[in-house]
Design a protein around this motif. Structure first.
Motif, PDB file in Angstrom:
ATOM      1  N   ARG A 100       9.125  -1.549   3.110  1.00  0.00           N
ATOM      2  CA  ARG A 100       9.341  -0.314   3.862  1.00  0.00           C
ATOM      3  C   ARG A 100       9.358   0.910   2.960  1.00  0.00           C
ATOM      4  N   LYS A 101       9.749   0.723   1.697  1.00  0.00           N
ATOM      5  CA  LYS A 101       9.807   1.920   0.853  1.00  0.00           C
ATOM      6  C   LYS A 101       8.421   2.427   0.476  1.00  0.00           C
ATOM      7  N   TYR A 102       7.393   1.595   0.656  1.00  0.00           N
ATOM      8  CA  TYR A 102       6.028   2.059   0.365  1.00  0.00           C
ATOM      9  C   TYR A 102       5.608   3.180   1.309  1.00  0.00           C
ATOM     10  N   LEU A 103       6.307   3.311   2.437  1.00  0.00           N
ATOM     11  CA  LEU A 103       5.964   4.348   3.403  1.00  0.00           C
ATOM     12  C   LEU A 103       6.063   5.751   2.817  1.00  0.00           C
ATOM     13  N   CYS A 104       6.852   5.897   1.753  1.00  0.00           N
ATOM     14  CA  CYS A 104       7.008   7.254   1.219  1.00  0.00           C
ATOM     15  C   CYS A 104       5.888   7.610   0.254  1.00  0.00           C
ATOM     16  N   ILE A 105       4.997   6.647  -0.032  1.00  0.00           N
ATOM     17  CA  ILE A 105       3.945   6.934  -1.019  1.00  0.00           C
ATOM     18  C   ILE A 105       2.963   8.012  -0.549  1.00  0.00           C
ATOM     19  N   PRO A 106       2.391   7.907   0.676  1.00  0.00           N
ATOM     20  CA  PRO A 106       1.466   8.978   1.076  1.00  0.00           C
ATOM     21  C   PRO A 106       2.121  10.346   1.084  1.00  0.00           C
ATOM     22  N   TYR A 107       3.372  10.366   1.534  1.00  0.00           N
ATOM     23  CA  TYR A 107       4.117  11.626   1.580  1.00  0.00           C
ATOM     24  C   TYR A 107       4.264  12.215   0.179  1.00  0.00           C
ATOM     25  N   LEU A 116       2.635  15.655  -1.400  1.00  0.00           N
ATOM     26  CA  LEU A 116       3.452  16.726  -1.978  1.00  0.00           C
ATOM     27  C   LEU A 116       3.041  17.018  -3.417  1.00  0.00           C
ATOM     28  N   LEU A 168       2.919  11.852   8.499  1.00  0.00           N
ATOM     29  CA  LEU A 168       3.250  11.808   7.069  1.00  0.00           C
ATOM     30  C   LEU A 168       4.754  11.980   6.834  1.00  0.00           C
ATOM     31  N   CYS A 213       6.906   8.911   8.139  1.00  0.00           N
ATOM     32  CA  CYS A 213       6.752   7.800   7.199  1.00  0.00           C
ATOM     33  C   CYS A 213       7.479   8.112   5.908  1.00  0.00           C
ATOM     34  N   GLY A 214       7.293   9.351   5.436  1.00  0.00           N
ATOM     35  CA  GLY A 214       7.928   9.750   4.185  1.00  0.00           C
ATOM     36  C   GLY A 214       9.436   9.647   4.265  1.00  0.00           C
ATOM     37  N   GLY A 257      10.440   5.926   4.379  1.00  0.00           N
ATOM     38  CA  GLY A 257      10.228   5.313   3.066  1.00  0.00           C
ATOM     39  C   GLY A 257      11.251   5.788   2.055  1.00  0.00           C
ATOM     40  N   THR A 258      11.502   7.098   2.066  1.00  0.00           N
ATOM     41  CA  THR A 258      12.440   7.656   1.092  1.00  0.00           C
ATOM     42  C   THR A 258      13.849   7.145   1.356  1.00  0.00           C
ATOM     43  N   ILE A 269      12.184  12.974  -4.683  1.00  0.00           N
ATOM     44  CA  ILE A 269      11.431  13.379  -3.492  1.00  0.00           C
ATOM     45  C   ILE A 269      12.159  14.491  -2.745  1.00  0.00           C
ATOM     46  N   TYR A 305      10.208  16.212   7.730  1.00  0.00           N
ATOM     47  CA  TYR A 305      11.041  15.328   6.916  1.00  0.00           C
ATOM     48  C   TYR A 305      12.513  15.640   7.147  1.00  0.00           C
TER      49      TYR A 305
END
Lengths: 279, 293
Positions: free
Chosen positions: A16-23, A27, B90, B93-94, B97-98, B109, B164
């Protein structure tokens, strides 16, 4: 059992933590790198064939130009004045809106937000037309017209964060203070005001920097007579003076950094929440 | 004695309330003056506000005939919807994920997310533009890469952190066991997020989407900097409502057709506000009823 086992053996398994990769990638690509490039441009010059070299040209041209320094001072002044006026009007309004004796439902708050949904350039144009109808225009009162436009535009941004802090005020503490004999002025000074300080800080932050960097409002309402920091960056940009424009953006970034540090000093983490509660 | 005190208190309350409401409505009326003037003068032909030349609906007809405005309106809507859709996906998901990432990753982040929020819009616009020029010259052999896509990126950057930030508090409020329960009941990780976590944070996603649309609709500076040719404008530079109006009001008063548009937008927004209020009231009443049993 067997299925679960085979899943862990797969080369790539979803976490689930991979979800923050595109974000984060987005950025980094469009926030961090552009700022880095600004810094590069701010301290370089370029030759005819496009090669970059290190220089302090933009730096010296900014600090030796009286007009630019003047613009910086005027912008800081206008920004501060606007913040103070917005707070002076917005604080009582937010206080009253959050007071359950005066306002029982959220409709009034929505009414304050509603103008924000009409395009702000259009609103600025309308303000100018109405003001010039009343005899105040960029020709005779550029500062007055600009200030009215600024306050008009930023007032909702002041009221909202203040309102969201005020509805969270610890009511029992206020009551305790008055029960212990404080008069209403003292209750306000020693209780309401300190408790609502984070709201004041975040409201000022939402007004001060945008005022400095606003382009449309000062340009329209003063009919080009008042140049704020935003206008001059815009001007440099439209004349393709990348280095000088970048240096001024860099100055702006330093100001942003300072205001970020100040607001961090006052509250930790809550601020973002308050900004997110526009709806 | 006691009755006197109660009566005095009550009188004080009434006075406070009426003064309070007076102040609120006074400021409200001031804030609505420019909009109301535009709306009032949308029912007359005059080129300037302040001169009334008889009642007519001509401006509304002219509005729908004005190709420039309609193109800009279309551009604005397409841009707002597409940029907010991207930001919502985005950003949500971000945020998820974070939320589950390591402490260190989360801290960095969060800091980067704060940058576009506190940064001046003109610096965001300037830095993006400089980067696009830089990319154009050094990566694309001097090509001009400004187009709908650069504009879209600009608008996504503008609203992404806000999505976010509106999802994050919902994640913090969420019951952390829901996700594990879904896993125990046989969901895969992806399915657990879709079926268990997403419904919990939906209010945050919704408010983030609305915020993203609002920011995109209202934006001028980022649009003016990062736009290129394309979309409904075809070969010409993309005009949104903001840039079109800005170009017009630089030369003269607000174009008469825009007054009609303001009226329509205002009515639309007003309708939404009324619907939200009614919906909230109905929901509150239902909750109260539920609470009784």
């Amino acid at each position: 059992m067997a299925r679960a086992y085979s899943k862990t053996k797969r080369f790539f398994s979803f976490k689930r933590k991979y979800l923050c990769i595109p974000y984060s990638v987005f950025l980094i690509l469009f926030v961090i790198i552009p700022i880095f490039i600004i810094l590069v441009y701010a301290f370089t010059g370029s030759t005819e064939d496009g090669a970059l070299y290190f220089s302090f040209d933009a730096f010296t041209s900014f600090f030796t130009s009286p007009t630019k320094i003047n613009i910086l001072v005027v912008s800081l002044f206008v920004g501060m004045l606007n913040t103070i006026i917005c707070l002076l009007i917005g604080y009582p309004v937010a206080y009253l809106l959050a007071n359950s004796k005066v306002n029982k439902n959220k409709i009034l708050v929505l009414l304050f937000i509603m103008p924000m949904w009409i395009n702000f350039v259009l609103r600025t144009g309308a303000t100018r037309d109405v003001l010039s109808w009343m005899g105040i225009n960029g020709g005779n009162h550029p500062y007055l017209a600009t200030m009215i436009g600024m306050v008009y535009n930023y007032l909702p941004f002041t009221i909202l964060p203040l309102y969201t802090t005020m509805i969270k005020l610890d009511k029992s503490q206020l009551e305790a203070a008055s029960d212990l004999g404080a008069n209403s002025f003292n209750v306000f000074l020693h209780n309401t005001l300190p408790q609502s300080l984070p709201g004041i800080v975040s409201a000022s932050e939402m007004v001060f920097m945008p005022t400095l960097s606003s382009y449309v409002i000062s340009d329209t309402l003063s009919e080009g007579k008042i140049t704020l920091f935003g206008n001059i960056i815009y001007l440099n940009f439209s004349q393709s003076q990348w280095n000088e424009g970048s240096f001024m953006a860099f100055v702006m970034l330093i100001l942003v950094g300072i205001s970020m540090l100040v607001s961090r000093h006052f509250d930790r983490g809550e601020q973002s929440e308050r900004r997110g509660t526009l709806w | 004695m006691v009755n006197d005190a109660i009566a005095r208190n009550k009188r004080k309350d009434v006075a406070f309330k009426s003064i309070g409401l007076f102040v609120i409505f006074f400021i409200l009326i001031l804030m609505y003056v420019p909009i109301l003037v535009l709306i009032a003068y949308s029912f007359t032909n005059a080129t300037n506000v302040g001169t009334w030349t008889g009642f007519s609906f001509d401006l509304y007809g002219a509005l729908f005939q004005d190709e420039e405005i309609m193109t800009a309106l279309g551009n604005t809507i397409i841009l707002a919807l597409s940029s907010s859709a991207i930001s919502v996906v985005l950003g949500t998901c971000g945020a998820i994920g974070t939320f589950y990432a390591s402490k260190k990753a989360r801290a960095s982040i969060e800091i980067v997310t704060q940058i576009p929020v506190v940064n001046a819009e003109i610096v965001i616009a300037m830095s993006l533009t400089v980067m696009f020029v830089f990319c154009g010259t050094y990566l694309f052999m001097g090509a001009n890469i400004f187009s709908f896509w650069t504009l879209l990126i600009g608008h996504v950057i503008l609203s992404l952190p806000f999505v976010y930030l509106s999802v994050k508090p919902k994640l913090l409020q969420m019951d952390p066991h829901i996700y594990e329960a879904a896993l125990d009941l046989g969901c895969s990780q992806g399915k657990a997020i879709f079926k268990a976590v997403l419904p919990e944070i939906m209010p945050g996603v919704g408010s983030g989407a609305l915020l993203a649309i609002t920011l995109s609709l209202d934006d001028f500076i980022v649009t003016a900097f990062t736009r290129g040719a394309g979309l409904l404008s075809g070969e010409k530079t993309i005009d949104t409502l903001s840039t079109l109006v800005q170009a017009k009001i630089k030369k003269g008063p607000v174009p008469p057709e825009m007054r009609a548009l303001t009226t329509l937008i205002f009515l639309f927004v007003f309708l939404i506000v009324v619907l939200i209020t009614v919906y909230n009231n109905v929901k509150a009443r239902r909750n109260r009823k539920k609470g009784r049993y």
